[in-house]
Design a protein around this motif. Sequence first.
Motif, PDB file in Angstrom:
ATOM      1  N   GLU A 155      12.830   1.305  -7.626  1.00  7.40           N
ATOM      2  CA  GLU A 155      13.888   2.082  -7.573  1.00  7.40           C
ATOM      3  C   GLU A 155      13.404   2.585  -6.555  1.00  7.40           C
ATOM      4  OE1 GLU A 155      13.277   4.105 -11.649  1.00  7.40           O
ATOM      5  OE2 GLU A 155      14.721   2.550 -12.819  1.00  7.40           O
ATOM      6  N   ARG A 156      12.238   3.812  -6.398  1.00  6.52           N
ATOM      7  CA  ARG A 156      11.972   4.730  -5.094  1.00  6.52           C
ATOM      8  C   ARG A 156      12.373   3.302  -3.517  1.00  6.52           C
ATOM      9  NH1 ARG A 156       8.368   7.810  -8.466  1.00  6.52           N
ATOM     10  NH2 ARG A 156       6.470   5.812  -6.916  1.00  6.52           N
ATOM     11  N   PHE A 157      12.024   2.116  -3.662  1.00  2.79           N
ATOM     12  CA  PHE A 157      12.059   1.154  -2.390  1.00  2.79           C
ATOM     13  C   PHE A 157      13.730   0.984  -2.221  1.00  2.79           C
ATOM     14  CE2 PHE A 157      12.543  -2.309   0.026  1.00  2.79           C
ATOM     15  CZ  PHE A 157      11.207  -2.613   0.511  1.00  2.79           C
ATOM     16  N   ALA A 158      14.554   0.859  -3.431  1.00  2.00           N
ATOM     17  CA  ALA A 158      15.563   0.402  -3.291  1.00  2.00           C
ATOM     18  C   ALA A 158      16.779   1.765  -2.279  1.00  2.00           C
ATOM     19  CB  ALA A 158      16.295   0.266  -3.660  1.00  2.00           C
ATOM     20  N   ARG A 178       0.638  -1.444   0.024  1.00  2.00           N
ATOM     21  CA  ARG A 178      -0.038   0.176  -0.047  1.00  2.00           C
ATOM     22  C   ARG A 178       1.029   1.221  -0.447  1.00  2.00           C
ATOM     23  NH1 ARG A 178      -1.539   3.694   3.654  1.00  2.00           N
ATOM     24  NH2 ARG A 178      -1.073   2.249   5.964  1.00  2.00           N
ATOM     25  N   LYS A 179       2.249   1.279   0.822  1.00  5.60           N
ATOM     26  CA  LYS A 179       2.687   2.546   1.127  1.00  5.60           C
ATOM     27  C   LYS A 179       3.888   2.632  -0.710  1.00  5.60           C
ATOM     28  CE  LYS A 179       3.607   2.273   5.832  1.00  5.60           C
ATOM     29  NZ  LYS A 179       4.128   2.363   6.903  1.00  5.60           N
ATOM     30  N   HIS A 180       4.231   2.006  -0.893  1.00  3.56           N
ATOM     31  CA  HIS A 180       5.457   1.118  -1.603  1.00  3.56           C
ATOM     32  C   HIS A 180       5.090   1.054  -3.451  1.00  3.56           C
ATOM     33  CE1 HIS A 180       7.828   3.643   1.244  1.00  3.56           C
ATOM     34  NE2 HIS A 180       7.673   2.424   1.978  1.00  3.56           N
ATOM     35  N   GLY A 181       4.207   0.400  -3.828  1.00  3.19           N
ATOM     36  CA  GLY A 181       3.263  -0.587  -4.855  1.00  3.19           C
ATOM     37  C   GLY A 181       4.693  -1.546  -4.801  1.00  3.19           C
ATOM     38  N   VAL A 182       5.477  -1.807  -3.297  1.00  2.00           N
ATOM     39  CA  VAL A 182       6.003  -3.285  -3.931  1.00  2.00           C
ATOM     40  C   VAL A 182       5.589  -4.479  -3.059  1.00  2.00           C
ATOM     41  CG1 VAL A 182       7.907  -1.642  -5.175  1.00  2.00           C
ATOM     42  CG2 VAL A 182       7.475  -2.939  -2.109  1.00  2.00           C
ATOM     43  N   THR A 183       6.230  -5.340  -3.682  1.00  2.00           N
ATOM     44  CA  THR A 183       6.176  -6.876  -2.861  1.00  2.00           C
ATOM     45  C   THR A 183       7.615  -8.013  -2.635  1.00  2.00           C
ATOM     46  OG1 THR A 183       4.069  -7.028  -3.958  1.00  2.00           O
ATOM     47  CG2 THR A 183       5.142  -9.460  -2.615  1.00  2.00           C
TER      48      THR A 183
END
Length: 220
Positions: free
Chosen positions: A214-217, A173-178
């Motif tokens: 990319e943003r999550f990393a 929900r926050k970052h769109g990643v799994t």
Amino acid sequence: MADRTSEPVVVVGLGRFGTSLALELTRRGTEVLAIDRRPKVVQSLAGHITHVVTADSTDIEALRQLGVPDFYRAVVAIGGDLEASILTASLMVELEIDDIWAKAISRQHGRILSRIGVQHVVFPEHDMGERVAHMVSGRMLDYIEVDENFALIKTRPPKEYVGVPLGESNLRRKHGVTVVAVKSPGEEFTYATADTELGYGDVIIVSGRTEQVERFAELP
């Protein structure tokens, strides 16, 4: 539909890309017919690839004599000689090879290959450059783009998610990643579950849209 994945493959052009491909296919147990016009290159690979022969791939009769029309899958790995690449690919189309892959060294080259009927155009130098750029410029340990705007990355967990069960982290929900998998120090990768808690020394595999991973990393 019949499974064609184990069928022999013809690889034309034994530069770095073609040689690596032919050797890896052979290592995996796939029968390979490798073709190159340079006798020295062919001689150096004899005994390492199933069948390796010297021939002119722009000569349709030479291809017929080698039995190329009997192959289901072909890879045109010629890069430096655009004329030879395009002509060889067009002959593969003319010989009605069902599944043709070809290396392109530029977008224009790739467009031409696609227009003459090549089903799969690959850009190994561009793709590797993009992959390395992602790792050099950020915290990613590895990067694989699996579709036009979807990627898998290998990275370290951001501090705010260490010690928090993934099911409570709201990462999607926050970052769109799994988080797909986790590797703790000294252990192998295991699938991540809702109960998985990440540690500071862990390595994680994360999936999502390219800009989101990319943003999550980059999270501290």
